[in-house]
Design an enzyme around this catalytic site. Structure first.
Site, PDB file in Angstrom:
ATOM      1  N   GLY A 147       0.624   9.716  -7.020  1.00 32.18           N
ATOM      2  CA  GLY A 147       0.917   8.372  -7.513  1.00 32.18           C
ATOM      3  C   GLY A 147       2.365   8.288  -7.955  1.00 32.18           C
ATOM      4  O   GLY A 147       3.231   7.847  -7.212  1.00 32.18           O
ATOM      5  N   THR A 160       0.502   3.937  -3.046  1.00 29.39           N
ATOM      6  CA  THR A 160      -0.143   5.045  -3.761  1.00 29.39           C
ATOM      7  C   THR A 160      -1.201   5.740  -2.901  1.00 29.39           C
ATOM      8  O   THR A 160      -1.935   5.090  -2.165  1.00 29.39           O
ATOM      9  CB  THR A 160      -0.811   4.508  -5.044  1.00 29.39           C
ATOM     10  OG1 THR A 160       0.167   3.797  -5.807  1.00 29.39           O
ATOM     11  CG2 THR A 160      -1.382   5.623  -5.903  1.00 29.39           C
ATOM     12  N   GLU A 161      -1.245   7.070  -3.042  1.00 27.85           N
ATOM     13  CA  GLU A 161      -2.257   7.861  -2.316  1.00 27.85           C
ATOM     14  C   GLU A 161      -3.068   8.676  -3.319  1.00 27.85           C
ATOM     15  O   GLU A 161      -2.597   8.932  -4.436  1.00 27.85           O
ATOM     16  CB  GLU A 161      -1.565   8.795  -1.323  1.00 27.85           C
ATOM     17  CG  GLU A 161      -0.788   8.011  -0.294  1.00 27.85           C
ATOM     18  CD  GLU A 161      -0.328   8.867   0.884  1.00 27.85           C
ATOM     19  OE1 GLU A 161      -0.588  10.094   0.888  1.00 27.85           O
ATOM     20  OE2 GLU A 161       0.289   8.292   1.788  1.00 27.85           O
ATOM     21  N   GLY A 189     -10.968 -10.785 -35.775  1.00 30.16           N
ATOM     22  CA  GLY A 189     -12.201 -10.181 -36.286  1.00 30.16           C
ATOM     23  C   GLY A 189     -13.135  -9.867 -35.127  1.00 30.16           C
ATOM     24  O   GLY A 189     -12.696  -9.687 -33.983  1.00 30.16           O
ATOM     25  N   GLY A 227      -3.562  11.781  -3.585  1.00 29.39           N
ATOM     26  CA  GLY A 227      -2.925  13.030  -4.026  1.00 29.39           C
ATOM     27  C   GLY A 227      -1.565  12.823  -4.688  1.00 29.39           C
ATOM     28  O   GLY A 227      -0.924  13.778  -5.101  1.00 29.39           O
ATOM     29  N   GLU A 250      10.755  -5.313  -9.261  1.00 29.49           N
ATOM     30  CA  GLU A 250       9.324  -5.147  -9.549  1.00 29.49           C
ATOM     31  C   GLU A 250       9.113  -4.939 -11.051  1.00 29.49           C
ATOM     32  O   GLU A 250       8.211  -5.521 -11.656  1.00 29.49           O
ATOM     33  CB  GLU A 250       8.774  -3.954  -8.763  1.00 29.49           C
ATOM     34  CG  GLU A 250       7.298  -3.739  -9.023  1.00 29.49           C
ATOM     35  CD  GLU A 250       6.719  -2.547  -8.268  1.00 29.49           C
ATOM     36  OE1 GLU A 250       7.303  -2.143  -7.245  1.00 29.49           O
ATOM     37  OE2 GLU A 250       5.680  -2.031  -8.704  1.00 29.49           O
ATOM     38  N   GLN A 308      -7.454  -7.821 -33.562  1.00 24.95           N
ATOM     39  CA  GLN A 308      -7.853  -7.481 -34.935  1.00 24.95           C
ATOM     40  C   GLN A 308      -7.914  -8.733 -35.816  1.00 24.95           C
ATOM     41  O   GLN A 308      -8.845  -8.912 -36.610  1.00 24.95           O
ATOM     42  CB  GLN A 308      -6.830  -6.466 -35.507  1.00 24.95           C
ATOM     43  CG  GLN A 308      -7.131  -5.969 -36.889  1.00 24.95           C
ATOM     44  CD  GLN A 308      -8.271  -4.949 -36.907  1.00 24.95           C
ATOM     45  OE1 GLN A 308      -8.620  -4.381 -35.870  1.00 24.95           O
ATOM     46  NE2 GLN A 308      -8.853  -4.732 -38.068  1.00 24.95           N
ATOM     47  N   ALA A 316       0.836  -1.208   0.000  1.00 21.63           N
ATOM     48  CA  ALA A 316       0.000   0.000   0.000  1.00 21.63           C
ATOM     49  C   ALA A 316       0.865   1.250   0.000  1.00 21.63           C
ATOM     50  O   ALA A 316       1.291   1.728   1.056  1.00 21.63           O
ATOM     51  CB  ALA A 316      -0.934  -0.019   1.209  1.00 21.63           C
TER      52      ALA A 316
END
Ligand SMILES: Cc1cc2nc3c(=O)[nH]c(=O)nc-3n(C[C@H](O)[C@H](O)[C@H](O)COP(=O)(O)OP(=O)(O)OC[C@H]3O[C@@H](n4cnc5c(N)ncnc54)[C@H](O)[C@@H]3O)c2cc1C
Length: 352
Positions: free
Chosen positions: A105, A100-101, A314, A103, A217, A311, A98
């Site tokens: 990233g 990322t926040e 199809g 306000g 990572e 693609q 944990a």
């Protein structure tokens, strides 16, 4: 506010069975015993996860086992390793990462979560978001500012936090476009008490520990991309070789063969860059340049390749229930998380 996601049946089945794979990881992370992966292990493991064709399964297992757990193994004390590693390696307790926040990233220095000393521990306040495994996790590795006077990357510390006590809560499962077989949500800390024994590594050095992990990572995420590209090419080759067209098959059209040959060549080049970096890392050399280059380019290459594969299928390639359609949806997050493409190009430019 994201709403609770409803997972399609097959993804849900993958989601509930994925932790069964974790027995494999007991060998990976048992401190001072058992075998240990080197960087090549990370690459092979990532490729195999990617070849499942389920980006969410790959992400949540790699997050738990090859991103978060090595931080406990690498930065944790013997006591912390004894306390956390056996259950995590066996899949009895699930880990999330944990960072990322809302306000901030890409710009990690904008993190607002604080940890203030409180007797023999810390009081955490703040919010994390877009956290893979947030709903299923029992433990999180998290980062908080412990020195409000410090500038830039200084003054952040890492903690292992355990869900279930007062002051920590998790939002509902986000309704993502892809990666449906992994959960994601917010984590809230409100005067959440963390014992001092849960500080990971040195106080104020959390950012540096995180930075050291980034090369692995990026290798892990790019290896997952390689596995997904291999799977996309495999099913598309099978499709075009069997799809009747103009009295023969799609494979008999030169433009289709050339496109497939181009994708296979791009894939081989990307794979060689990753294996070269992994070999360097295993020799103890820095791979900051190679891992930034691969994180800037491999997810973009994957998006182009998988889009081309859709693609060639199809209209059927655009239908829910088709494997290529799911892989296509699952390619998108790889150039957002773990270092956005533009941020990676900045890193490469700094080293030129
Ligand atoms: C599926 C998924 C799973 C995730 N899981 C986790 C998790 O488990 N734990 C966790 O902590 N976080 C997780 N994240 C969050 C992820 O790490 C962030 O999304 C990422 O760091 C980017 O932050 P942001 O979304 O706030 O985008 P921002 O930082 O706001 O960036 C938005 C866009 O701006 C551009 N940009 C940013 N910086 C620059 C720059 N320097 N130069 C040029 N352009 C730039 C890029 O195009 C970028 O994509 C996850 C994200 C996704 C999509």
């Amino acid at each position: 506010m994201p709403s609770r996601g409803k997972r399609p049946g097959r993804c849900r089945a993958m989601c509930t069975s994925k932790w069964g794979l974790l027995g494999f990881l007991v060998l990976r992370c048992r401190p001072n015993s058992g075998a240990d992966f080197d960087a090549l292990g990370t690459v092979i493991f990532g490729e195999e996860l990617g070849r499942s064709g389920f980006g969410g399964v790959a992400a949540s297992i790699a997050d738990h086992a090859d991103m978060a757990l090595p931080v406990v193994v690498g930065a944790g004390t013997r006591e912390q390793q004894r306390r956390f590693v056996p259950d995590v390696a066996a899949g009895r307790r699930i880990l999330g990462f944990a960072v990322t926040e809302p306000g901030g990233g890409s710009d990690l220095t904008r993190m607002k979560t604080t940890a203030v000393r409180d007797g023999d521990g810390w009081l955490l306040n703040g919010q994390k978001t877009f956290i893979t495994n947030a709903v299923s996790a029992d433990l999180f590795i998290t980062v908080a500012r412990t020195d409000p006077a410090a500038r830039g990357a200084k003054g952040f510390s890492l903690f292992v936090v355990e869900k279930g006590s007062q002051g920590i809560s998790v939002g509902s499962n986000f309704n993502k476009t892809g990666w449906c077989s992994s959960d994601m949500s917010e984590v809230f800390f409100e005067n959440f008490r963390v014992p001092s024994g849960n500080l990971l590594g040195e106080e104020g050095r959390g950012f540096y520990v995180l930075m050291q992990r980034l090369e692995r990572e990026r290798m892990s995420m790019c290896s997952q991309c390689i596995g997904m590209m291999e799977r996309a090419l495999e099913i598309t080759l099978q499709y075009v070789k069997n799809r009747p067209a103009y009295g023969r098959t799609l494979w008999d059209l030169q433009s289709i063969r050339h496109e497939m040959a181009g994708y296979a060549s791009d894939l081989a080049a990307a794979k060689l860059l990753i294996y070269h970096a992994a070999a360097k890392k295993s020799r103890g050399e820095s791979t900051r340049l190679e891992t930034s280059m691969m994180k800037a380019t491999v997810p973009q290459l994957m998006k182009r390749l998988v889009d081309g594969c859709v693609q060639m299928h199809g209209a059927s390639g655009y239908m829910r229930g088709m494997e290529i359609e799911r892989i296509w949806r699952d390619t998108r997050p790889f150039s957002l998380g773990g270092g956005a493409a533009a941020v990676m190009l900045d890193e490469v430019a700094k080293l030129l």
